[in-house]
Design a protein around this motif. Structure first.
Motif, short mmCIF file in Angstrom:
data_model
loop_
_atom_site.label_atom_id
_atom_site.label_comp_id
_atom_site.label_asym_id
_atom_site.label_seq_id
_atom_site.Cartn_x
_atom_site.Cartn_y
_atom_site.Cartn_z
N VAL A 148 0.83 -1.20 0.00
CA VAL A 148 0.00 0.00 0.00
C VAL A 148 0.87 1.25 0.00
O VAL A 148 0.65 2.19 -0.78
CB VAL A 148 -0.95 0.00 1.22
N LEU A 149 1.88 1.27 0.86
CA LEU A 149 2.74 2.45 0.97
C LEU A 149 3.58 2.68 -0.28
O LEU A 149 4.01 3.81 -0.54
CB LEU A 149 3.64 2.33 2.20
N ASN A 150 3.80 1.61 -1.04
CA ASN A 150 4.57 1.73 -2.28
C ASN A 150 3.69 1.77 -3.53
O ASN A 150 4.17 1.59 -4.65
CB ASN A 150 5.57 0.57 -2.38
N CYS A 151 2.40 2.02 -3.30
CA CYS A 151 1.43 2.18 -4.39
C CYS A 151 1.37 0.97 -5.32
O CYS A 151 1.17 1.11 -6.54
CB CYS A 151 1.74 3.45 -5.19
N GLU A 152 1.55 -0.21 -4.74
CA GLU A 152 1.45 -1.44 -5.53
C GLU A 152 0.03 -2.00 -5.52
O GLU A 152 -0.38 -2.68 -6.47
CB GLU A 152 2.42 -2.50 -4.97
N ILE A 153 -0.71 -1.76 -4.44
CA ILE A 153 -2.10 -2.18 -4.37
C ILE A 153 -2.91 -1.06 -3.73
O ILE A 153 -2.37 -0.16 -3.07
CB ILE A 153 -2.30 -3.48 -3.55
N PHE A 154 -4.23 -1.14 -3.94
CA PHE A 154 -5.15 -0.18 -3.31
C PHE A 154 -6.08 -0.92 -2.36
O PHE A 154 -6.50 -2.05 -2.63
CB PHE A 154 -6.00 0.54 -4.37
N VAL A 156 -9.36 0.12 0.69
CA VAL A 156 -10.13 1.19 1.33
C VAL A 156 -9.71 1.39 2.78
O VAL A 156 -10.16 2.32 3.44
CB VAL A 156 -11.64 0.91 1.26
N ASN A 157 -8.86 0.49 3.29
CA ASN A 157 -8.38 0.61 4.67
C ASN A 157 -7.21 1.59 4.75
O ASN A 157 -6.28 1.51 3.95
CB ASN A 157 -7.95 -0.76 5.21
N TYR A 158 -7.27 2.48 5.74
CA TYR A 158 -6.18 3.42 5.95
C TYR A 158 -4.86 2.69 6.23
O TYR A 158 -4.86 1.67 6.93
CB TYR A 158 -6.46 4.32 7.15
N PRO A 159 -3.72 3.22 5.76
CA PRO A 159 -2.43 2.65 6.16
C PRO A 159 -2.27 2.61 7.69
O PRO A 159 -1.74 1.63 8.23
CB PRO A 159 -1.41 3.61 5.52
N LEU A 160 -2.75 3.64 8.38
CA LEU A 160 -2.67 3.65 9.84
C LEU A 160 -3.48 2.51 10.43
O LEU A 160 -3.08 1.91 11.43
CB LEU A 160 -3.16 4.99 10.41
N LEU A 161 -4.61 2.19 9.82
CA LEU A 161 -5.41 1.08 10.33
C LEU A 161 -4.65 -0.24 10.18
O LEU A 161 -4.71 -1.10 11.06
CB LEU A 161 -6.74 1.00 9.59
N ILE A 162 -3.92 -0.39 9.08
CA ILE A 162 -3.12 -1.61 8.89
C ILE A 162 -2.01 -1.68 9.93
O ILE A 162 -1.76 -2.74 10.52
CB ILE A 162 -2.55 -1.67 7.46
N GLU A 163 -1.36 -0.55 10.20
CA GLU A 163 -0.35 -0.51 11.27
C GLU A 163 -0.99 -0.84 12.62
O GLU A 163 -0.40 -1.55 13.45
CB GLU A 163 0.29 0.87 11.32
N HIS A 164 -2.18 -0.34 12.84
CA HIS A 164 -2.96 -0.54 14.06
C HIS A 164 -3.21 -2.04 14.29
O HIS A 164 -2.99 -2.55 15.39
CB HIS A 164 -4.28 0.23 13.88
N ILE A 165 -3.66 -2.74 13.26
CA ILE A 165 -3.97 -4.16 13.43
C ILE A 165 -2.71 -5.02 13.48
O ILE A 165 -2.75 -6.13 14.02
CB ILE A 165 -4.95 -4.66 12.34
#
Length: 297
Positions: A148-154, A156-165
């Motif tokens: 996600v951070l490298n714009c390889e996939i999209f 709807v979940n926030y990057p922060l939410l992924i870090e959160h989980i």
């Protein structure tokens, strides 16, 4: 090793976190686009595997886990069944709703004599399974975040939410590891737990604010207020005295719980405009309930 504590604490941990992990996987799957089919399939794999783990934990936990855990609302709430029904209909992703009914029927048991001679070995195998699954899920979540951070996939979940989980999965793994090494988790620092969960609550408020419809200004303002309050608690966490922090955190989280509960009722009742899945609303309410129980201990 205190076998009774080991068995009870392990099962209570899996009842709470096992469901949290299966729902994390569900939310990841629901958030991917068709172009990320391989990621969606991987998320579904972990969702099903943690569902199996939770099923085993429910079977073993009946008549064993403590009353305060079952009554806390951290395992299931009065809204969970309806939230799952609606979320399954909205996403088309199947949810094992029978499992929720089994959890609602769980019976507590504070008597060690209820433990069978096989309980320890069964729970040990369950913990080993959990550790392997968590290693895989953490790696998967980190891979999702990287892409996600490298714009390889999209998603709807926030990057922060992924870090959160990712953080929540790591905490779960840490607790299981401590149980395997020491047989109990009573040495956990309450201050460290407060710092962790205050951050989680702060991010919940931020996510809620970001997923509300722009017309829901009053709810957005309330969510902003909670985020600021938890940010202040988090800033004071390292320096404040433990008892003072515990009191302040409990007071704030009881208020946040009420806000979240009203949110679940509003979302399942189609009274709140948002992008929040009903199951996500129930999910964050359960985490607040879990934190409240820890603060009351």
């Amino acid at each position: 090793m205190n076998t009774t504590n080991y068995v009870i604490k392990s099962l209570e941990l899996h009842l709470f976190f096992g469901r949290i992990m299966k729902e994390h996987s569900f939310f990841l799957k629901a958030g991917f686009t068709p172009a990320a089919a391989s990621f969606s399939n991987k998320a579904e794999y972990f969702m099903k595997e943690f569902e199996k783990l939770l099923c085993q934990a429910v079977t073993l936990a009946n008549g064993i886990v403590r009353t305060d855990v079952l009554s806390s609302g951290e395992i299931v709430t009065e809204f969970t069944a309806e939230a799952e029904r609606q979320t399954e209909r909205f996403t088309g992703i199947p949810i094992n709703k029978i499992l929720t009914q089994r959890e609602l029927r769980l019976i507590s048991g504070d008597c060690p004599c209820r433990l069978s001679s096989e309980s320890w070995s069964k729970v040990c195998r369950l913990n080993t399974t959990a550790l392997k699954l968590l290693d895989g899920l953490i790696a998967f979540k980190e891979n999702v975040l990287h892409n996600v951070l490298n714009c390889e996939i999209f998603t709807v979940n926030y990057p922060l939410l992924i870090e959160h989980i990712i953080r929540e999965a790591r905490l779960y793994r840490e607790y299981v590891s401590v149980l395997e090494r020491e047989g109990d988790i009573t040495d956990e620092s309450m201050k460290n737990a407060e710092c962790f969960w205050n951050r989680i609550m702060m991010e919940h408020a931020m996510f809620i604010r970001g997923l509300l419809d722009p017309t829901e200004k009053e709810l957005m303002n309330k969510a902003d207020s909670f985020a600021k309050e938890y940010e202040a608690l988090l800033d004071n966490c390292k320096n404040a005295q433990s008892k003072m922090m515990k009191s302040e955190s409990l007071e704030e989280t009881l208020k946040f719980k009420d806000f979240k509960k009203a949110g679940v009722q509003g979302i399942t009742g189609c009274k709140i405009r948002s992008l929040i899945l009903p199951l996500l609303a129930d999910h964050v309410l359960r985490e607040a309930n879990h934190y409240i129980r820890l603060l009351k201990c």
